[in-house]
Design an enzyme around this catalytic site. Structure first.
Site, short mmCIF file in Angstrom:
data_model
loop_
_atom_site.label_atom_id
_atom_site.label_comp_id
_atom_site.label_asym_id
_atom_site.label_seq_id
_atom_site.Cartn_x
_atom_site.Cartn_y
_atom_site.Cartn_z
CG HIS A 51 -2.25 0.67 0.97
ND1 HIS A 51 -2.37 1.83 0.23
CD2 HIS A 51 -3.51 0.35 1.36
CE1 HIS A 51 -3.64 2.19 0.18
NE2 HIS A 51 -4.35 1.31 0.85
CB SER A 52 4.29 2.07 1.08
OG SER A 52 4.98 1.01 0.46
#
Length: 549
Positions: free
Chosen positions: A209-210
């Site tokens: 998700h980063s």
């Protein structure tokens, strides 16, 4: 499927392909700022000089030198990206893509080499300088070896032939507990080359998700597809809404409109300020102590973010949703919120074994809240974000996690009229549109990181998640059939895991259907398919009630 896990999925090494993104290409065509789809019609025309044209001026040359220095130093990670590195928020986005043809591995690899492997985030690793005490993690470009990212697992052929849908589910479930190598770019494409009840094969794109928020990553995925009717162009997307964002986006009426119109416009700002203050106060209280009531949807115990998840999905009719939308004079999102109200209610009253009708009717105020991520870009919508995928770094387009949180309530109740769930959903959505809660949570989160550090911000965010019940999101996809590296797409079913919720509800539209995707704690929801049935039955009853109005 056997009780024993299959052998570790091997990587494909038939045709090694490495894409060096750590330095500009010698011919300039594969520069580090190349768009994700380099073969897009018309793309790159402004960046590649034709024979006989003037060379870039001194300003462009200086800017290129600055780019080289930044490339070596790396780009700092955003606060939201750093949050997704924390222990309790090690989140991954999983996009399950149903394909209408058997996997052509060579075509997929060529497509990846020209698209994802050259995207700045998908060709970078996270690096932190351990020498400096307060050093922040950075994105540093690296060489992408597709052998490390394209995975074709060996699964039990007996299981894949006896129950292929379950085989895909089980594989994804095991994937939710498998770590990812942080010394490489944080994405993988898993190819499951066997037919299921809906598809000829399945592709699973797993991304940390980063790398970006869900809207950005979905837009990137769409930018890497082509229209099935015309492979030379991008897919057709729904038109952007007439008005996006909260009420403060409304323009001031002209003086000729009269004092009443001006007064109503000013009053809308007063309502905006009041609703924002109320929502902010509730958000802070939730992060500290305000907890949802205990229901079957709340995480049964701490540590749910580390436990195995199961991803299940069901296809719903977009035509049915639009029929209800027109009948109730609301939006598609209003209908989806209402269907979620109804589906959760059906499941709740069955699980609690409450058969007393009078008691059901009296329990109309069971409110559970979801954490909803909201895109706060000035120009929201997939059209603008798809164009963003083609942008260079020297314009206003931004990549990354530009998201804020809002707390979206859902109401568990037993209504005689199924349309009451839609009315409630419409009221909920309209109320949240007149608030700047998402903008506040985005900027306040960045401020907390700067003043108190990432650990303090993560602790507050963790409190918000553990005191709420579930996560919820919905996104819009192409309205026509599209191809993924030459493979026709049957459905797109994205979801997320790694956050402290036992239930995540996601809706994804594509052509004339909507995929309802649930990510659930595998142990807490052994009847996850029954929950899908409750949502589908709720939409059927609501559609039936709307047709008799």
């Amino acid at each position: 499927m056997s009780d024993h896990p299959p052998p570790a999925p091997p990587t494909l090494r038939k045709r090694p392909i490495s894409v060096d993104t750590s330095r500009p290409g010698a011919d300039g065509a594969a520069s580090r700022e190349e768009a994700p789809c380099r073969h897009m019609p018309g793309q790159g025309a402004r960046e590649a000089s034709a024979p006989g044209e003037d060379k870039p001026g001194e300003e462009a040359a200086a800017r290129g030198r600055e780019d080289d220095l930044e490339l070596e130093a790396g780009e700092p990670m955003s606060p939201a990206g750093r949050l997704f590195r924390q222990t309790h928020f090690n989140c991954y986005i999983v996009a399950v893509i149903g394909l209408g043809a058997a996997v052509d591995v060579a075509a997929v690899r060529v497509g990846l080499e020209a698209t994802l492997a050259r995207h700045p985030r998908f060709s970078s690793v996270q690096v932190k300088d351990d020498v400096k005490r307060h050093a922040k993690p950075r994105w540093v470009r690296t060489t992408v070896n597709l052998d490390n990212h394209v995975i074709i697992p060996r699964l039990d052929p007996t299981a894949t032939s006896a129950n292929p849908d379950r085989a895909v589910e089980d594989y994804l479930s095991r994937l939710s507990t498998a770590p990812m190598d942080h010394s490489r770019p944080l994405w993988e494409l898993h190819l499951l080359d066997f037919p299921t009840s809906e598809t000829a094969s399945t592709a699973v794109l797993r991304m940390h998700h980063s790398l970006g928020d869900g809207v950005s990553l979905l837009s990137l995925l769409i930018a890497c597809t082509r229209s099935a009717a015309d492979p030379a162009r991008l897919p057709e997307l729904p038109p952007a809404p007439r008005r996006a964002g909260p009420v403060h986006a409304r323009p001031r009426p002209p003086l000729s409109a009269g004092p009443v119109a001006l007064l109503l416009w000013a009053w809308s700002y007063a309502v905006l300020a009041w609703h924002t203050m109320v929502d902010v106060a509730r958000f802070i209280a939730t992060a500290l102590f305000l907890r949802d009531p205990r229901t079957p949807f709340m995480a049964a115990s701490e540590g749910v973010e580390f436990r195995r998840k199961r991803f299940v999905h069901r296809t719903l009719s977009l035509d049915d949703v639009k029929f209800v939308k027109h009948a109730m004079k609301c939006t598609v999102n209003d209908v989806l919120i209402g269907v979620t109200n109804a589906g959760l209610s059906r499941y709740y009253f069955r699980k609690t074994s409450d058969t007393n009708n009078e008691r059901k009717k009296s329990q109309k105020n069971i409110c559970v809240r979801s954490a909803l991520l909201v895109n706060i870009r000035k120009a929201p919508g997939l059209h603008a974000l798809t164009e963003m995928m083609n942008s260079s770094k020297h314009n206003s387009a931004k990549w990354g996690n530009l998201i804020g949180y809002i707390l979206l309530p859902f109401h568990i109740a037993m209504h005689d009229d199924p349309l009451e769930y839609i009315r409630q959903g419409k009221r909920t959505a309209e109320r949240k549109k007149t608030s700047l809660e998402a903008v506040f949570t985005y900027w306040s989160g960045n401020l907390i990181v700067k003043l108190l550090g990432m650990k303090a911000a993560a602790a507050l965010c963790y409190g918000m998640f553990t005191n709420t019940t579930m996560s919820f999101s919905s996104m819009v996809g192409p309205v026509e059939k599209v191809e993924f590296y030459g493979h026709p797409i049957v459905y797109i079913a994205p979801s997320v895991y790694g956050h402290p919720h036992a239930l995540t509800v996601h809706y994804q539209s594509y052509m004339n259907s909507i995929k309802l995707v649930l990510a659930v704690d595998d142990a807490q929801f052994p009847d996850s398919h029954q929950l899908l049935d409750d949502f589908a039955e709720s939409l059927r009853l609501i559609r039936q009630a709307a047709s008799t109005r």
